[in-house]
Design a protein around this motif. Structure first.
Motif, PDB file in Angstrom:
ATOM      1  N   VAL A  92      13.999  13.744 -10.239  1.00 32.20           N
ATOM      2  CA  VAL A  92      14.415  12.605 -11.051  1.00 32.20           C
ATOM      3  C   VAL A  92      14.703  11.581  -9.910  1.00 32.20           C
ATOM      4  O   VAL A  92      14.734  10.388  -9.938  1.00 32.20           O
ATOM      5  N   LEU A  93      15.143  12.181  -8.714  1.00 28.40           N
ATOM      6  CA  LEU A  93      15.268  11.307  -7.522  1.00 28.40           C
ATOM      7  C   LEU A  93      14.144  10.605  -7.212  1.00 28.40           C
ATOM      8  O   LEU A  93      13.999   9.414  -6.959  1.00 28.40           O
ATOM      9  N   ARG A  94      13.100  11.367  -7.244  1.00 28.85           N
ATOM     10  CA  ARG A  94      11.823  10.679  -6.479  1.00 28.85           C
ATOM     11  C   ARG A  94      11.334   9.892  -7.710  1.00 28.85           C
ATOM     12  O   ARG A  94      10.927   8.676  -7.342  1.00 28.85           O
ATOM     13  N   GLN A  95      11.408   9.952  -8.857  1.00 30.68           N
ATOM     14  CA  GLN A  95      11.044   9.148  -9.901  1.00 30.68           C
ATOM     15  C   GLN A  95      11.870   7.731  -9.853  1.00 30.68           C
ATOM     16  O   GLN A  95      11.347   6.833 -10.117  1.00 30.68           O
ATOM     17  N   SER A  96      13.138   8.034  -9.593  1.00 31.21           N
ATOM     18  CA  SER A  96      13.964   6.886  -9.362  1.00 31.21           C
ATOM     19  C   SER A  96      13.390   5.963  -8.310  1.00 31.21           C
ATOM     20  O   SER A  96      13.213   4.829  -8.325  1.00 31.21           O
ATOM     21  N   GLU A 105       9.557   2.852   2.206  1.00 28.41           N
ATOM     22  CA  GLU A 105       9.652   3.437   3.219  1.00 28.41           C
ATOM     23  C   GLU A 105      10.178   4.802   3.193  1.00 28.41           C
ATOM     24  O   GLU A 105       9.670   5.789   4.068  1.00 28.41           O
ATOM     25  N   VAL A 106      11.005   5.264   2.247  1.00 29.25           N
ATOM     26  CA  VAL A 106      11.260   6.762   1.940  1.00 29.25           C
ATOM     27  C   VAL A 106      10.292   7.583   1.238  1.00 29.25           C
ATOM     28  O   VAL A 106       9.859   8.765   1.924  1.00 29.25           O
ATOM     29  N   LEU A 107       9.585   6.838   0.337  1.00 29.52           N
ATOM     30  CA  LEU A 107       8.401   7.666  -0.281  1.00 29.52           C
ATOM     31  C   LEU A 107       7.155   7.801   0.691  1.00 29.52           C
ATOM     32  O   LEU A 107       6.536   8.944   0.643  1.00 29.52           O
ATOM     33  N   SER A 108       7.147   6.975   1.711  1.00 27.87           N
ATOM     34  CA  SER A 108       5.818   7.183   2.543  1.00 27.87           C
ATOM     35  C   SER A 108       6.426   8.175   3.753  1.00 27.87           C
ATOM     36  O   SER A 108       5.397   8.445   4.523  1.00 27.87           O
ATOM     37  N   VAL A 133       5.824  12.007   1.872  1.00 24.68           N
ATOM     38  CA  VAL A 133       7.016  12.891   1.941  1.00 24.68           C
ATOM     39  C   VAL A 133       6.867  13.797   0.802  1.00 24.68           C
ATOM     40  O   VAL A 133       6.400  13.610  -0.465  1.00 24.68           O
ATOM     41  N   ASP A 134       7.230  15.038   0.988  1.00 18.66           N
ATOM     42  CA  ASP A 134       7.245  16.021  -0.157  1.00 18.66           C
ATOM     43  C   ASP A 134       8.849  16.176  -0.744  1.00 18.66           C
ATOM     44  O   ASP A 134       9.555  15.591   0.017  1.00 18.66           O
ATOM     45  N   ASP A 135       9.057  17.055  -1.658  1.00 19.87           N
ATOM     46  CA  ASP A 135      10.307  16.862  -2.046  1.00 19.87           C
ATOM     47  C   ASP A 135      11.406  17.622  -1.510  1.00 19.87           C
ATOM     48  O   ASP A 135      12.692  17.714  -1.782  1.00 19.87           O
ATOM     49  N   SER A 136      11.176  18.364  -0.336  1.00 13.03           N
ATOM     50  CA  SER A 136      11.968  18.961   0.609  1.00 13.03           C
ATOM     51  C   SER A 136      13.060  17.786   1.096  1.00 13.03           C
ATOM     52  O   SER A 136      14.306  18.181   0.979  1.00 13.03           O
ATOM     53  N   GLU A 137      12.708  16.685   1.153  1.00 11.10           N
ATOM     54  CA  GLU A 137      13.636  15.589   1.512  1.00 11.10           C
ATOM     55  C   GLU A 137      14.462  15.393   0.342  1.00 11.10           C
ATOM     56  O   GLU A 137      15.795  15.114   0.815  1.00 11.10           O
ATOM     57  N   PHE A 138      14.495  15.579  -0.623  1.00  6.29           N
ATOM     58  CA  PHE A 138      15.256  15.419  -2.026  1.00  6.29           C
ATOM     59  C   PHE A 138      15.945  16.482  -2.185  1.00  6.29           C
ATOM     60  O   PHE A 138      16.949  16.527  -2.642  1.00  6.29           O
ATOM     61  N   LEU A 139      15.411  17.705  -2.089  1.00  7.70           N
ATOM     62  CA  LEU A 139      15.896  18.922  -2.419  1.00  7.70           C
ATOM     63  C   LEU A 139      17.364  19.092  -1.437  1.00  7.70           C
ATOM     64  O   LEU A 139      18.307  19.445  -1.991  1.00  7.70           O
ATOM     65  N   GLU A 140      17.220  18.666  -0.382  1.00  7.28           N
ATOM     66  CA  GLU A 140      18.349  18.746   0.557  1.00  7.28           C
ATOM     67  C   GLU A 140      19.387  17.870  -0.006  1.00  7.28           C
ATOM     68  O   GLU A 140      20.711  18.374  -0.059  1.00  7.28           O
ATOM     69  N   SER A 200       0.788  -1.204   0.016  1.00  7.18           N
ATOM     70  CA  SER A 200       0.009  -0.090   0.249  1.00  7.18           C
ATOM     71  C   SER A 200       0.882   1.272   0.150  1.00  7.18           C
ATOM     72  O   SER A 200       0.584   2.282  -0.544  1.00  7.18           O
ATOM     73  N   ALA A 201       2.082   1.043   0.526  1.00  9.30           N
ATOM     74  CA  ALA A 201       2.872   2.283   0.531  1.00  9.30           C
ATOM     75  C   ALA A 201       3.489   2.825  -0.836  1.00  9.30           C
ATOM     76  O   ALA A 201       3.723   3.982  -1.112  1.00  9.30           O
ATOM     77  N   ALA A 202       3.433   1.784  -1.836  1.00  8.15           N
ATOM     78  CA  ALA A 202       3.453   2.276  -3.302  1.00  8.15           C
ATOM     79  C   ALA A 202       2.307   3.016  -3.938  1.00  8.15           C
ATOM     80  O   ALA A 202       2.815   3.525  -4.744  1.00  8.15           O
ATOM     81  N   ASN A 203       1.300   3.191  -3.430  1.00  8.98           N
ATOM     82  CA  ASN A 203       0.269   3.709  -4.107  1.00  8.98           C
ATOM     83  C   ASN A 203       0.648   5.284  -3.802  1.00  8.98           C
ATOM     84  O   ASN A 203       0.874   5.700  -2.727  1.00  8.98           O
ATOM     85  N   SER A 204       0.362   5.836  -4.963  1.00 10.40           N
ATOM     86  CA  SER A 204       0.521   7.379  -4.708  1.00 10.40           C
ATOM     87  C   SER A 204      -0.326   8.230  -3.534  1.00 10.40           C
ATOM     88  O   SER A 204       0.310   9.105  -3.039  1.00 10.40           O
ATOM     89  N   SER A 205      -1.391   7.648  -3.417  1.00 11.48           N
ATOM     90  CA  SER A 205      -2.280   8.321  -2.280  1.00 11.48           C
ATOM     91  C   SER A 205      -1.742   8.182  -0.822  1.00 11.48           C
ATOM     92  O   SER A 205      -1.986   8.829  -0.007  1.00 11.48           O
TER      93      SER A 205
END
Length: 136
Positions: free
Chosen positions: A30-34, A53-56, A12-19, A3-8
């Motif tokens: 691109v990191l989020r897409q990967s 785990e990261v995306l959730s 986590v927002d992109d601020s995690e990846f912006l850092e 269920s964590a794979a579902n986009s709903s």
């Protein structure tokens, strides 16, 4: 965990990846897409779990990198790519790097267009912009 794979379920927002991408929104996307590809199972069960785990938002990317099972699987999965890179000529590497830069630049243009559109949608046309007025 599927269920964590579902986009709903993604919180986590992109601020995690912006850092991690030195505030580069295109690289963060691109990191989020990967991670989304990994969450679909592309890299096997361990990397699928890590990405979910990261995306959730249950785990940060840096924290995930410290989990030995995830790190070991990432090394195992990337070994063939490292071998392929090592076997490439300098010109092949340069061409691949240039292609990556072109893709990032396209991603930056797309993000800029999305921001412009969002900004225009939020503000809308001014009530006093003169359009639609006529004295005749």
């Amino acid at each position: 965990m599927d269920s964590a794979a579902n986009s709903s379920d993604k919180r986590v927002d992109d601020s995690e990846f912006l850092e991690m991408t030195q505030q580069d929104a295109a690289q963060a996307k691109v990191l989020r897409q990967s991670l989304e590809h990994l969450a679909s199972g592309l890299g096997g069960p361990a990397l699928k779990e890590m990405a979910q785990e990261v995306l959730s938002g249950r785990m940060g990317l840096r924290e995930a990198a410290d989990v030995s099972a995830y790190a070991e699987e990432a090394v195992t999965q990337s070994a063939p790519l490292a071998e392929k890179w090592a076997a490439m000529s300098d010109s092949e590497r340069e061409a691949l790097a240039a292609d990556g830069e072109r893709r990032l630049e396209e991603q930056r243009r797309q993000l800029d267009e999305e921001r412009r559109a969002e900004s225009e949608n939020r503000s809308g046309p001014s009530r006093h912009d003169g359009r639609g007025w006529s004295l005749y």
